[in-house]
Design an enzyme around this catalytic site. Sequence first.
Site, PDB file in Angstrom:
ATOM      1  N   ASP A 134     -67.624  33.856 -62.523  1.00 46.55           N
ATOM      2  CA  ASP A 134     -67.659  32.360 -62.849  1.00 46.55           C
ATOM      3  C   ASP A 134     -69.061  31.904 -63.116  1.00 46.55           C
ATOM      4  OD1 ASP A 134     -67.585  32.392 -60.039  1.00 46.55           O
ATOM      5  OD2 ASP A 134     -66.459  30.829 -59.699  1.00 46.55           O
ATOM      6  N   GLY A 172     -70.509  41.109 -60.422  1.00 44.98           N
ATOM      7  CA  GLY A 172     -69.892  42.316 -59.859  1.00 44.98           C
ATOM      8  C   GLY A 172     -68.846  43.131 -60.939  1.00 44.98           C
ATOM      9  N   MET A 201     -61.035  43.111 -49.881  1.00 46.34           N
ATOM     10  CA  MET A 201     -62.096  41.915 -50.651  1.00 46.34           C
ATOM     11  C   MET A 201     -61.550  40.701 -50.915  1.00 46.34           C
ATOM     12  SD  MET A 201     -64.605  44.363 -52.924  1.00 46.34           S
ATOM     13  CE  MET A 201     -66.112  44.987 -51.706  1.00 46.34           C
ATOM     14  N   THR A 249     -63.442  40.211 -62.551  1.00 47.45           N
ATOM     15  CA  THR A 249     -63.903  40.312 -61.293  1.00 47.45           C
ATOM     16  C   THR A 249     -62.409  40.646 -60.582  1.00 47.45           C
ATOM     17  OG1 THR A 249     -64.327  38.900 -59.452  1.00 47.45           O
ATOM     18  CG2 THR A 249     -63.588  37.825 -61.279  1.00 47.45           C
ATOM     19  N   ASP A 304     -61.757  39.581 -57.779  1.00 51.63           N
ATOM     20  CA  ASP A 304     -61.407  38.634 -56.698  1.00 51.63           C
ATOM     21  C   ASP A 304     -60.526  37.367 -57.154  1.00 51.63           C
ATOM     22  OD1 ASP A 304     -63.096  40.048 -54.835  1.00 51.63           O
ATOM     23  OD2 ASP A 304     -64.977  38.455 -55.662  1.00 51.63           O
ATOM     24  N   VAL A 320     -63.119  44.711 -77.618  1.00 53.25           N
ATOM     25  CA  VAL A 320     -64.086  43.837 -78.594  1.00 53.25           C
ATOM     26  C   VAL A 320     -64.768  44.606 -79.781  1.00 53.25           C
ATOM     27  CG1 VAL A 320     -66.278  42.639 -78.501  1.00 53.25           C
ATOM     28  CG2 VAL A 320     -64.588  42.252 -76.846  1.00 53.25           C
ATOM     29  N   ARG A 373     -78.002  40.999 -61.273  1.00 51.71           N
ATOM     30  CA  ARG A 373     -78.483  39.667 -61.149  1.00 51.71           C
ATOM     31  C   ARG A 373     -79.481  39.265 -61.925  1.00 51.71           C
ATOM     32  NH1 ARG A 373     -77.298  36.505 -57.197  1.00 51.71           N
ATOM     33  NH2 ARG A 373     -79.423  36.173 -56.837  1.00 51.71           N
ATOM     34  N   ARG A 409     -63.973  37.157 -51.122  1.00 47.32           N
ATOM     35  CA  ARG A 409     -64.718  36.143 -49.997  1.00 47.32           C
ATOM     36  C   ARG A 409     -64.146  35.012 -49.870  1.00 47.32           C
ATOM     37  NH1 ARG A 409     -68.919  38.121 -47.795  1.00 47.32           N
ATOM     38  NH2 ARG A 409     -68.911  39.641 -49.206  1.00 47.32           N
ATOM     39  N   ASP A 416     -61.000  34.936 -58.568  1.00 49.24           N
ATOM     40  CA  ASP A 416     -61.227  33.500 -58.216  1.00 49.24           C
ATOM     41  C   ASP A 416     -61.735  32.688 -59.132  1.00 49.24           C
ATOM     42  OD1 ASP A 416     -63.532  34.978 -58.626  1.00 49.24           O
ATOM     43  OD2 ASP A 416     -64.487  34.603 -56.844  1.00 49.24           O
TER      44      ASP A 416
END
Lengths: 319, 319, 319, 319
Positions: free
Chosen positions: D103, D11, D169, D125, D127, D23, D72, D171, D129
């Site tokens: 990840d 995402g 958001m 991300t 998230d 970079v 994806r 999950r 996570d």
Amino acid sequence: MKRIGILTSGGDAPGMNAAVRAVTKTAIHNGLGVVGIRYGFAGLVAGDFVTLTAENVDHMISLGGTFLYSARFPEFAQPEVQKKGVEQLKKHDIDTVIVIGGDGSYHGALALTRLGINSIGLPGTIDNDIPCTDYTIGLDTACNTALEAIDKIRDTASSHHRVFIVNVMGRGCGDIAMRVGLASGADAIVVPERPYDVKEIAETLKRGFAAGKDHGIIVLAEGVMDAEEFRTELLKYGDFDARANILGHMQRGGSPTVLDRVNATKMGNYAVKLLLDGKGGLAVGMENGQLETHDILDLFDDTHRSDETLLDINDEMTK
Amino acid sequence: MKRIGILTSGGDAPGMNAAVRAVTKTAIHNGLGVVGIRYGFAGLVAGDFVTLTAENVDHMISLGGTFLYSARFPEFAQPEVQKKGVEQLKKHDIDTVIVIGGDGSYHGALALTRLGINSIGLPGTIDNDIPCTDYTIGLDTACNTALEAIDKIRDTASSHHRVFIVNVMGRGCGDIAMRVGLASGADAIVVPERPYDVKEIAETLKRGFAAGKDHGIIVLAEGVMDAEEFRTELLKYGDFDARANILGHMQRGGSPTVLDRVNATKMGNYAVKLLLDGKGGLAVGMENGQLETHDILDLFDDTHRSDETLLDINDEMTK
Amino acid sequence: MKRIGILTSGGDAPGMNAAVRAVTKTAIHNGLGVVGIRYGFAGLVAGDFVTLTAENVDHMISLGGTFLYSARFPEFAQPEVQKKGVEQLKKHDIDTVIVIGGDGSYHGALALTRLGINSIGLPGTIDNDIPCTDYTIGLDTACNTALEAIDKIRDTASSHHRVFIVNVMGRGCGDIAMRVGLASGADAIVVPERPYDVKEIAETLKRGFAAGKDHGIIVLAEGVMDAEEFRTELLKYGDFDARANILGHMQRGGSPTVLDRVNATKMGNYAVKLLLDGKGGLAVGMENGQLETHDILDLFDDTHRSDETLLDINDEMTK
Amino acid sequence: MKRIGILTSGGDAPGMNAAVRAVTKTAIHNGLGVVGIRYGFAGLVAGDFVTLTAENVDHMISLGGTFLYSARFPEFAQPEVQKKGVEQLKKHDIDTVIVIGGDGSYHGALALTRLGINSIGLPGTIDNDIPCTDYTIGLDTACNTALEAIDKIRDTASSHHRVFIVNVMGRGCGDIAMRVGLASGADAIVVPERPYDVKEIAETLKRGFAAGKDHGIIVLAEGVMDAEEFRTELLKYGDFDARANILGHMQRGGSPTVLDRVNATKMGNYAVKLLLDGKGGLAVGMENGQLETHDILDLFDDTHRSDETLLDINDEMTK
């Protein structure tokens, strides 16, 4: 009619890119080509042209500034320079031009029309100082940018019971100051359109503090007086903690608001239709929310009229 | 321990209200009363106190400025004035105090502690110039406000191939300039912590334009040099279109960011717990993201250390 | 005429507070008292009144929502409940009322006028669904809030070559969708005012992707169809990665824009003047940027007319 | 070492473009070439490469999303597909790769390293996570976007004395919810990391309303429960006006904050240096504000640990 050239001229304004996008998409829909002319009239004469497609203008709608760039080019007042420009256009099969910019740029549009290249002018400047229109592309974004800054300044003003003199853009025209002043609840709005009395303003502020108000805001159009100078004047009549603050160039940039994008899109779309109708030498404007056109010549004889009822309302609410 | 007094001192900073709210809610949760002291140490001596409840601080979390107001009060350095303050506190059953403000306010917190009123200092200033902490309440909001302004200024800079020298706040401390400079992709960051070379900066800008860059941004900490003066210097070494822009007081205000609200809340919550533990004379700080305390005395012997690796990284990316 | 009562009714809208402020300041300027009636018509009947001063409305200009609160109160359709309300007003020396709200609230204003309390209605709703006006207080802020959200969604859409179906507010009225759709460069705008063809929309999206566009946006007025349902329909005609997104209640809140504050201020100021002229039973509106009044009765026989040229322009630019 | 390939995967997140820019600029400074790999690992295998220069990444620092696109591509788990990717890289003289993503993308980076292409993973991300880091690129922007939306929702909640259940958001990870919940002054924060009791939450809300609070906010991490379902549960224990609101995909987009740009820049700069040192198979993270590296393998055995003290503090302030 084959290809429309489009350029931005004068100071950049949010919504210029939305207008370029609208011109491009409308033209393509009508089977025309569109050529972006970079760096305003300077690029026109130099032949700095890029082909525009629906896809490469697509993301531009949300971006401030002008991706076609702008540049000063007083040389375009000279007939031989204008002719050179027309040659460049003809060489590239460009037979019509749309110019987005301040009132200076209308001279160029008129000159091109007289030389056989039908041209239309769109009002693109945050200052709202163009005759025959009560709206210019970028005005609403600039006002909202200034308002958000003043809302922040008010936090500090209130925390310290302080007066801020906030200089907003608009050299010869107080339209930004009037809108932003009314919208920020300013104690006074100082614009070139109307005389002002520093002593009276100081009295208003004193009455406010005495009644329990915890801050003061004066919105000052940049054309009237230097903000520091105004502060010095003001302090003659009252013992405030007062600061001067110039909002500066950030008022020119930023992602355009809904109103600026919608109006820029309407105007860009309309300009293409005028060209398709064989029109040229016209300035597109907006009066009472409706699209209008005027001969560019009419603009040169006229001046912009501000909605001074905003000042009357503010007076009534502060005095 | 019965009631905590809380005051804000020095320049206002976004997140001060969130800290007051956290102190109030944590104190009430622990069975304590909370009294807001208005106008900083001046109000403490004058006894300008308001009872705070969970409900009347509730909406404050999103507001900039300080609803308790702030005020200069150098008189609090005098022992007899301090004593008067302590009397006021005792009269109102306030036995502990939390002070949110710049390093000046820590002197007051220490004085109160020495007079038997355990007091804790929280770092509240956008400038990040307090020793023994790498974060002060308000820093993140001020940086984001400045960044948004520079993003807008960049629109104009790019449209006209122009260089902007943007003066950001931070009189003796370049932390805002370093963060904002790196985040805005500035061609140069000029701060008090490190020598700079105007000629070298001009060369960087020239190289950029030559390679196709369409604008230049220099972020200048206000403490180093006047922005107009810097512009004059710069123009000696390059023939740019360059403008100076002072962002000004709006950097102090505005609704606080997530980081400032979270950290202000953590710090306010922590300060109450320190008081509950019988502590006083301590300054709360944040080092590497963790809450820390130091004796206020230690702060007076120390100076704030900036994360200068930001400058190294920026150098590496621009030179 | 002694005192004006003011209340907000129906869904809250940004700019309601600015209108209350303008009423208060204008009334005070004209020597009248102002009473805030909390919780709309429910509070009117319950006598939930607060005196408003210039100072306590001062900061309200920048705040979203309504600090006077709003509440549903269908009971006010009953004559005996209306009479109870009038008694409350008389008991508190309130002889005129200004109501800010959606079209439901105009019934209450008319009922009060008929019972001897001259009342004026101001259009306060983000939905722009009120007859006899082309602008309602809050519309511009809601549109800008939705636009900013869609600009963010576009980042994700572009990163993943995805189509987003964005549901915006406006149950029976597509005005938000039309403005926001045009301003966001949507591939399609789906509103209750005009039939739509999902297959045709899918074709537009396919053509866009084929030509190099990296995303698709469909703006859907909430009244038309559920966004997930629309997605299911759409996927019958094209093999996109498509997602539905409902912007939801944040569209109702937030600090009002310049336009909403200016117009709310104009309308509040004007309403007081109408009352001073002995008028009642009138609805204030804005047509082509000018303040207008209509008998409230006229509104009940009429419906709001949208500017559907926005749809025509969008069609022309996308098909 | 000659050329670095860079791709974004998973995402999109605000700050990815800032990392790509860092970079690129760092690599060029060190005499290396940089190649943008479009559409993540899919583009790597397909050879969809673009050369990056300092000038074409320059404006990217302020833009959300990923201009390199993401896609994806589960096929990259297959060894023969990985080999194809390596062939493409070698064909284009790319001998090192930097991957920015969630990840999932670390598996790809490890696979490339094992096949002789030293690769570094950056955590990109919203998230948060990812194991072995307490910060991921995009987290801060997403939190601020969510907070601004909730501040708007609160206007409506307060105007109507309403409770909002706001789904944010995250999950499997409540980090956004914890930060945003604390920063918005939520009455309850519901996350996957900790059990919750709907009845107790209802009691907190009731106590709040009884004490004079005019609204309620519950921040709900999307992974825990559907917001409408939560609302149904809640209404079993209290007679509120409650609404569910899903903030949705706008949380992924938008111009990155100062923190996200600064950290993305630090991480991008650091990744180039690791490659210059001959390192590969490493994940860059941030712990307590400091850059760290871990073997990618370590991440697979570990899980992300949230700062649950935020929940403790919120509990203490609401119960």
